[in-house]
Design a protein around this motif. Sequence first.
Motif, short mmCIF file in Angstrom:
data_model
loop_
_atom_site.label_atom_id
_atom_site.label_comp_id
_atom_site.label_asym_id
_atom_site.label_seq_id
_atom_site.Cartn_x
_atom_site.Cartn_y
_atom_site.Cartn_z
N TRP A 168 -61.82 -20.06 7.01
CA TRP A 168 -60.76 -19.38 6.60
C TRP A 168 -59.57 -20.41 6.74
N SER A 194 -63.00 -10.68 3.30
CA SER A 194 -62.05 -11.83 2.94
C SER A 194 -62.34 -12.27 1.53
N LYS A 228 -64.10 -18.02 10.88
CA LYS A 228 -62.63 -18.81 11.37
C LYS A 228 -62.24 -20.04 10.84
N GLN A 242 -62.10 -10.35 14.72
CA GLN A 242 -61.82 -10.23 16.17
C GLN A 242 -62.97 -9.39 16.97
N TRP A 263 -56.85 -15.91 19.29
CA TRP A 263 -56.22 -16.15 18.04
C TRP A 263 -55.06 -17.21 18.18
N LYS A 279 -59.80 -9.41 9.23
CA LYS A 279 -59.42 -9.93 10.61
C LYS A 279 -59.67 -9.10 11.63
N ILE A 307 -51.46 -16.52 12.51
CA ILE A 307 -51.28 -15.69 11.35
C ILE A 307 -49.92 -15.71 10.84
N CYS A 320 -56.96 -15.17 4.30
CA CYS A 320 -56.79 -14.12 5.17
C CYS A 320 -55.33 -14.04 6.13
#
Length: 482
Positions: A360, A317, A357, A343, A475, A339, A481, A366
């Motif tokens: 971010w 990242s 996460k 995951q 997510w 990503k 996202i 990302c």
Amino acid sequence: MVATSPTHANPINCEEPAEEVETEAGVAAIVQKESLLSNVNWEWHQTEKNVNVRIKLPDNVVTRSLTVDIKKTFISVTILKKPFVAWNLFASIVVHSDDEPQWTVETSKAGSKVLDLDLPKVDEAMWHFLVKQKLPSTLLLSSEEVNEMWEEDQKTIAQKQPDPFGEDIIVYGLDGIKLNPEVEPYTNADKELGMLQMYQKGLQCFRQGSAAFKEGLRLLRVCALHHAHPESCLFLFEVYAGPTFYGIEKNISSALWFLRFGADRTGDSRCYLTLATHYEHGLLGLPTSFARAVKWYQKAAKDGQATAMSHLADMFSRGKCMKSIAPVDEKRQQPERAKELLQAAQRRGCPQSYVTKGEWLMKASCGFERDLAAAEACFDMAVNLYPDIRESIPRQELALMKRLEEEAKHPTAPSLQSTDDSTSNAVTMAKGTQEQTFQDRVRKLESMVAKASPSPAPASKSTEASGLWGGPGFWEKVGTIS
């Protein structure tokens, strides 16, 4: 009388083994297992003594159609003889007899069913993740790509640097590390001890007083060198890398040698992970190298080390090492790969993935929109599952950003100015606290020595932790996202 003359006193070198050649069938099997893992929703929580796993079952499943198989380091669940769960575990668990079932099926008022697994741990310790499953190589860089990056890194690494090992000047080798072969005689008396006997006896020597320290160190060195015992290699690394411990003087050269020897000879993912961390942060005199950090993180990740997957995601990242002042290399900054790796780490129940996460979400990195509430939720999830991880969480920076965000909604209030650079620097400073964990070597070593004592250790306070969900719902739960 048993002879004690040495039977092997030649120097033993570190030699990195040839890379394993993957077959199409082997790769396909790993990809299939990854797909199976991604389609299951589950949560887990732990104390130092126990792990509890709750797995959501498909709708309309009948309990009698389930087959649950619990082994020391593996659990599997089949539904009508079709695989549903097949997980290798982070560490060993206690397996009960058939008279003591370790699983039940709970049904909610809405009719959904959950498989509840109660898994006592063999060793009282917190786990860094739950599922240890190999990572498909398709998510990683090829060895050719990593070697190309290393060639680029070498252009910026001074070949002659002040020597942290005590000499005036050293010349780093091909891997940026100075490795002097270690020697330790292997006596006939040593041969009569099994590997684990020798390891335990070595640790117990440290408890018997200074007169036994030398013998304890010798036994652990023999265990590492002649049995390729990973725990001995890691113990010796900690002993030599830290401050004077039990009268043993600090020796960085020996520390790095045993760490690299453990990586090369034992293939232990903990050695890989430790090497990668030291290259990422330039610790113990090693050069800061994106390529070498990626190399060793990938070895650990490929072996199923979920924490390494999370660190890899963080590196891709950023596109550079955390403290590097070099400009970001677009070839190294790969948000999509980052990503996918995050995951994969989350699918294995890795608390570190929630820290990454959350950062971010703080930095809008990302492809994620900035969402401080979701970032805080991620941090809470990580701490609830693994309390010691709180030291690496940028709580103060998050609080400052929340304050700035609130003031922006109310212009009449006194305002502070914030920039993306200041946010990034704040997060970087907070993550730098991870390096301080290496100052805890003495505490870790004393804990290992204490476990070798024949007398029972005092019961430690178990830390309850709330659940951490895995599977495709992650997510949606903690950010979108864009």
